[in-house]
Design a protein around this motif. Structure first.
Motif, PDB file in Angstrom:
ATOM      1  N   LEU A   3      43.533  42.905  40.887  1.00 44.88           N
ATOM      2  CA  LEU A   3      43.309  41.467  41.727  1.00 44.88           C
ATOM      3  C   LEU A   3      44.359  40.737  42.566  1.00 44.88           C
ATOM      4  CD1 LEU A   3      41.237  40.153  38.832  1.00 44.88           C
ATOM      5  CD2 LEU A   3      40.173  42.153  40.526  1.00 44.88           C
ATOM      6  N   LYS A   4      45.612  41.607  42.158  1.00 44.79           N
ATOM      7  CA  LYS A   4      46.387  40.751  42.685  1.00 44.79           C
ATOM      8  C   LYS A   4      46.125  40.843  44.200  1.00 44.79           C
ATOM      9  CE  LYS A   4      49.837  40.100  38.803  1.00 44.79           C
ATOM     10  NZ  LYS A   4      49.278  40.796  38.039  1.00 44.79           N
ATOM     11  N   LYS A   5      46.147  41.906  44.658  1.00 45.39           N
ATOM     12  CA  LYS A   5      45.914  42.951  45.917  1.00 45.39           C
ATOM     13  C   LYS A   5      44.376  42.252  46.929  1.00 45.39           C
ATOM     14  CE  LYS A   5      48.579  46.479  45.401  1.00 45.39           C
ATOM     15  NZ  LYS A   5      48.945  48.174  44.901  1.00 45.39           N
ATOM     16  N   LEU A   6      44.055  41.913  45.771  1.00 45.52           N
ATOM     17  CA  LEU A   6      42.491  40.918  46.473  1.00 45.52           C
ATOM     18  C   LEU A   6      43.230  39.034  46.931  1.00 45.52           C
ATOM     19  CD1 LEU A   6      39.861  42.628  45.821  1.00 45.52           C
ATOM     20  CD2 LEU A   6      39.010  41.902  44.434  1.00 45.52           C
ATOM     21  N   SER A   7      42.151  39.383  47.492  1.00 46.04           N
ATOM     22  CA  SER A   7      41.935  38.139  48.178  1.00 46.04           C
ATOM     23  C   SER A   7      40.706  36.809  47.250  1.00 46.04           C
ATOM     24  CB  SER A   7      41.749  37.120  49.705  1.00 46.04           C
ATOM     25  OG  SER A   7      40.497  37.729  50.109  1.00 46.04           O
ATOM     26  N   ASN A   8      40.638  35.368  47.565  1.00 42.88           N
ATOM     27  CA  ASN A   8      39.697  34.730  46.509  1.00 42.88           C
ATOM     28  C   ASN A   8      38.298  35.282  47.339  1.00 42.88           C
ATOM     29  OD1 ASN A   8      42.529  33.562  45.402  1.00 42.88           O
ATOM     30  ND2 ASN A   8      41.963  31.766  45.872  1.00 42.88           N
ATOM     31  N   ASP A   9      38.418  35.006  48.294  1.00 46.06           N
ATOM     32  CA  ASP A   9      37.427  35.245  49.392  1.00 46.06           C
ATOM     33  C   ASP A   9      36.618  36.700  49.151  1.00 46.06           C
ATOM     34  OD1 ASP A   9      37.469  32.848  50.271  1.00 46.06           O
ATOM     35  OD2 ASP A   9      38.648  33.155  52.412  1.00 46.06           O
ATOM     36  N   GLU A  10      37.602  37.622  48.699  1.00 44.79           N
ATOM     37  CA  GLU A  10      36.812  39.079  48.036  1.00 44.79           C
ATOM     38  C   GLU A  10      36.337  38.872  46.894  1.00 44.79           C
ATOM     39  OE1 GLU A  10      39.670  42.191  50.858  1.00 44.79           O
ATOM     40  OE2 GLU A  10      40.437  40.708  49.170  1.00 44.79           O
ATOM     41  N   LEU A  11      37.194  38.459  46.236  1.00 44.96           N
ATOM     42  CA  LEU A  11      36.186  38.233  44.449  1.00 44.96           C
ATOM     43  C   LEU A  11      35.252  37.730  44.305  1.00 44.96           C
ATOM     44  CD1 LEU A  11      36.869  39.147  41.978  1.00 44.96           C
ATOM     45  CD2 LEU A  11      38.600  37.037  41.735  1.00 44.96           C
ATOM     46  N   VAL A  12      35.485  36.495  44.891  1.00 42.61           N
ATOM     47  CA  VAL A  12      34.291  35.930  45.532  1.00 42.61           C
ATOM     48  C   VAL A  12      33.090  36.540  46.181  1.00 42.61           C
ATOM     49  CG1 VAL A  12      32.897  33.430  46.122  1.00 42.61           C
ATOM     50  CG2 VAL A  12      35.060  33.135  45.610  1.00 42.61           C
ATOM     51  N   SER A  21      43.929  30.578  40.602  1.00 40.61           N
ATOM     52  CA  SER A  21      44.374  30.086  41.697  1.00 40.61           C
ATOM     53  C   SER A  21      42.337  31.275  41.819  1.00 40.61           C
ATOM     54  CB  SER A  21      44.939  30.575  42.653  1.00 40.61           C
ATOM     55  OG  SER A  21      44.089  30.504  43.945  1.00 40.61           O
ATOM     56  N   GLN A  22      41.802  31.897  42.127  1.00 43.87           N
ATOM     57  CA  GLN A  22      41.347  32.965  41.194  1.00 43.87           C
ATOM     58  C   GLN A  22      40.049  32.546  41.492  1.00 43.87           C
ATOM     59  OE1 GLN A  22      42.951  37.077  41.391  1.00 43.87           O
ATOM     60  NE2 GLN A  22      42.762  37.319  42.863  1.00 43.87           N
ATOM     61  N   LEU A  23      40.349  32.170  39.860  1.00 46.24           N
ATOM     62  CA  LEU A  23      39.063  31.645  38.775  1.00 46.24           C
ATOM     63  C   LEU A  23      38.659  29.972  39.143  1.00 46.24           C
ATOM     64  CD1 LEU A  23      40.559  32.422  35.238  1.00 46.24           C
ATOM     65  CD2 LEU A  23      38.796  33.639  36.795  1.00 46.24           C
TER      66      LEU A  23
END
Length: 179
Positions: A16-25, A56-58
Motif C-alpha cells: 500500500l505504500k506504493k499506492l497513491s491515495n487516489d488509486e486506493l480510493v 493519510s490513505q484512510l
C-alpha cells in the motif's frame, strides 16, 4: 483508463505504500459500485488492507466519494458477524454516528439486536441503549479489529452516550474479522 484493481488482491499482495491515495480510493469505489460488490470483498483481507493503510490513505478514503459505499458495505454485512452468544430477548438498539463526513455531519446507522438477530437501518427511529460517535478513520479501525474501542474511548476518539457498560460489551457481540 487505469486498470481496475481487485480489493482482495490489493489486500493480499499489494504494498500500500506504493499506492497513491487516489488509486486506493478508486479501487474501493470500483469494487463497491458493482452489484453485490461488498459480498466479494473478503472481510479478513479488508481488515489487512485497513491495517496496512497509512493514516493519510484512510483519511483519503473517508473524505472521498468512496466513504459512503465503504460504510454502507460494512453495515450491510454487520448482521453476518453478529454472534448471538448471550443474546437478550430484550431489544438492544445502538446508534452509530460516523463523524467527519465531507461537508460536515455524520453518517448515521441503527443496529438492533434481539433474539440472536441483528438488523441494520439508516433510520434512527428507536430509542438507543447506547450511541457511539467516532470519525471515519477510527470507525474503519474499530470494525476491522485494528483499534481497541476502550483505548479510543479513554483517549476521547470514541465518544459514548448512554449505557457505557453495554457499549464495552458490543465488541464481544460481533465476530470481527482480523488482519
Amino acid at each position: 483508463m487505469a486498470e481496475k484493481i481487485d480489493v482482495n488482491e490489493l489486500g493480499r499482495s499489494v504494498d500500500l505504500k506504493k499506492l497513491s491515495n487516489d488509486e486506493l480510493v478508486g479501487a474501493l469505489r470500483d469494487a463497491l459500485s458493482e452489484p453485490e460488490g461488498s459480498k466479494g470483498v473478503d472481510p479478513s483481507i479488508f481488515a489487512r488492507l485497513v491495517k496496512g493503510a497509512s493514516k493519510s490513505q484512510l483519511e483519503a478514503i473517508m473524505s472521498s466519494d468512496a466513504r459512503r459505499p465503504v460504510i454502507d458495505a460494512i453495515f450491510g454485512r454487520m448482521s453476518e458477524f453478529y454472534s448471538s452468544k448471550g443474546a437478550s430477548s430484550k431489544r438492544q438498539v445502538v446508534h452509530w454516528h460516523v463523524t467527519g463526513a465531507p461537508g460536515g455531519g455524520s453518517d448515521d446507522y441503527q443496529t438492533a439486536m434481539q433474539h440472536g438477530a441483528c438488523t441494520v437501518s439508516t433510520s434512527l427511529d428507536e430509542e438507543p441503549r447506547t450511541e457511539l460517535f467516532m470519525n471515519g478513520t477510527e470507525f474503519l479501525k474499530v470494525v476491522t479489529n485494528n483499534a481497541n474501542p476502550i483505548t479510543l474511548f479513554m483517549t476521547r476518539k470514541l465518544k459514548v452516550s448512554g449505557d457505557v457498560g453495554f457499549a464495552t460489551a458490543l465488541q464481544k457481540m460481533f465476530t470481527i474479522p482480523s488482519a
